[in-house]
Write a protein that holds these residues in place. Structure first.
Motif, PDB file in Angstrom:
ATOM      1  N   ALA A 282      -1.541   5.242  -2.817  1.00  9.69           N
ATOM      2  CA  ALA A 282       0.017   4.186  -3.284  1.00  9.69           C
ATOM      3  C   ALA A 282       0.154   3.123  -1.708  1.00  9.69           C
ATOM      4  N   GLU A 283      -1.128   4.419  -0.321  1.00  7.18           N
ATOM      5  CA  GLU A 283      -0.159   3.396   1.298  1.00  7.18           C
ATOM      6  C   GLU A 283      -2.080   3.239   1.242  1.00  7.18           C
TER       7      GLU A 283
ATOM      8  N   PHE B 184      -2.599  10.528  -4.573  1.00  6.29           N
ATOM      9  CA  PHE B 184      -1.614   9.533  -4.845  1.00  6.29           C
ATOM     10  C   PHE B 184      -0.863   8.808  -3.990  1.00  6.29           C
ATOM     11  N   ALA B 185      -0.267  10.271  -3.163  1.00  7.85           N
ATOM     12  CA  ALA B 185       0.852   8.800  -2.503  1.00  7.85           C
ATOM     13  C   ALA B 185      -0.563   8.288  -1.338  1.00  7.85           C
TER      14      ALA B 185
END
Length: 488
Positions: free
Chosen positions: A194-195, A190-191
């Protein structure tokens, strides 16, 4: 306690009498518990960190998520029929009993030995990885005098201790370890998203990408990630309401593992784009750690590095439990000494069956350590491929055994009981690719290590020969092969 066996194609049935000291713990595992037992053997952290980068680097690159989707389809097709045969054949040696009922007792006994030694071999291999990463972690904090062999022996001692307790205690330990590792990888996924944002799933699942150059290599790693699903049947003697619990656990485990692998491969592709294969090939062993450092920072890299150790131990524990239950099942059927089927009267733990497994682990791991060999490059490399291919071959054989069983009983197949045929064809392709490209599984050019699969047909043949001998000399024991079961 008595319980009748179903009428198998061989035309014989039997009643197995248990005095309470050969019975596993009935009704202690729920769907969630069994799901975690399966996930432990699947070792999601190990797959993501150790083998998924190899699938990217040497396989079909952007199409790796599609390779994991194909393996998910194959195991789902298998499971549709598998859950229908399990209520009819309840045995701690699941594949052993199903193959015996479908293809005869000789094939069943040969399969039992392959399964038992494959689980034990993978347990040894994973102990090597566990010891390597744990020792490396200790060395990083200054404990440079700790030898990997010492760590391995502590791990084996922990297995021996846990075998004394009821199986649901083990399930709780696995739940904690597996929950942490899955959440850590999902946090990284998810990181990344997200980026970097999302890309259309059709990009990574397009047939031209999935079936492009390198699919065969990616499929080796993808299909080897589904070898732990026998466990749902292995534990049905210890399940609560197995008719409902075990199918739920089977489908839940497949859904969780498959979604996890596909989504993680998708996220890693987003992170590196069309150059994912090139980036993974630079240093496959540190590919995921590099992503963790880039998207989560140093703490994320440390977290995932630490959880690799707990993930490895969870896998060891799951593999150990599976191997022990095969020893127990063969002891209960009197193929191995009957004493191995003794359980603790207080909690049904098959601790006696764990003794020979512990001895094998000590001798194998101790031998590698005393020889001064590297745990990862020698022990893990030597036995990972052997165990993986052994279990893949049995998974494939069982896929064909399920419809064969129903044909012998009903003369016609329903759609659900025929589906494993399709799964079996796909799994057979995976087996073939694994054998043809065996050095990719082992990661070594050693002729001795890469010749280990030759031992699998020899082990199978030994079981066949023993069954033939028992049929002539000990027909009463021969009649028990694969048919022993208890009330659940």
């Amino acid at each position: 306690m008595t319980s009748p066996s179903p009428a198998y194609p061989q035309g014989q049935s039997q009643t197995v009498v248990n005095d309470g000291t050969e019975s596993l713990s009935n009704g202690v595992l729920g769907s969630v518990d069994i799901t975690f037992m399966v996930l432990a053997v699947a070792a999601p952290m190990a797959i993501v960190v150790a083998t998924m980068p190899l699938a990217f680097a040497f396989g079909n690159g952007v199409g790796v998520a599609g390779a994991y989707l194909l393996s998910a389809i194959a195991i789902t097709l298998f499971a549709v029929g598998y859950v229908r045969i399990m209520p009819l054949i309840r045995n701690a040696g699941a594949f052993y009993a199903i193959i015996s009922a479908s293809f005869g007792r000789a094939a069943g006994l040969g399969s039992a030995y392959v399964a038992m030694l494959s689980y034990i071999g993978l347990c040894c291999a994973t102990l090597g990885a566990f010891s390597f990463f744990a020792t490396d972690m200790l060395h990083n904090i200054g404990m440079i005098s700790v030898h990997w062999g010492v760590i391995a022996m502590f791990g084996i001692a922990a297995l021996a201790l846990l075998s004394w307790f009821r199986i649901d205690f083990t399930a709780k330990i696995l739940a904690i370890a597996l929950g942490a590792e899955v959440l850590a990888i999902l946090l990284l996924d998810f990181a990344i998203i997200a980026e970097k944002g999302l890309i259309a799933p059709s990009i990574v699942l397009a047939p031209s990408v999935v079936f492009g150059p390198g699919l065969g290599v990616a499929a080796i790693y993808a299909f080897n990630s589904v070898i732990g699903f026998e466990a749902t049947a292995i534990y049905q003697e210890e399940a609560r309401d197995p008719a409902r619990t075990v199918p739920r656990a089977t489908y839940a485990a497949i859904a969780i593992v498959s979604t996890f692998y596909i989504f993680t491969a998708y996220a890693f592709t987003i992170a590196e784009g069309t150059d994912v294969a090139r980036h993974a090939a630079i240093d496959p062993g540190h590919f995921v750690f590099g992503l963790a450092h880039r998207y989560l920072g140093e703490w994320g890299q440390i977290l995932i590095s630490s959880l690799v150790v707990t993930s490895a131990f969870a896998a060891i524990l799951g593999l150990f439990n599976n191997g022990v239950r095969y020893v127990y099942a063969l002891g209960r059927d009197r193929i191995l000494p009957g004493a191995l089927s003794r359980t603790r009267r207080s909690n049904g733990a098959p601790f006696v069956a764990g003794v020979p497994v512990v001895v094998i682990l000590v001798l194998t791991v101790g031998g590698f350590a005393m020889a001064g060999l590297d745990p990862l490059l020698s022990l893990t490399t030597a036995l990972t491929g052997f165990g993986s291919v052994g279990l893949m071959l049995l998974l494939c054989l069982t896929s064909f055994a399920v419809p064969a069983f129903f044909l012998q009983h009903n003369t016609r197949l329903s759609v659900p009981t025929a589906m494993p045929l399709l799964g079996g064809v796909m799994l057979a392709a995976g087996c073939g690719l694994s054998i043809l490209n065996y050095p990719l599984l082992t990661g070594t050019d050693s002729r001795l290590i890469n010749a280990l699969p030759v031992a699998l047909p020899i082990i199978f043949a030994a079981g066949v020969v023993q069954a033939a001998w028992m049929k002539r000399r000990h027909p009463a024991i021969y009649s028990r092969i694969g048919l022993s079961r208890t009330d659940v």
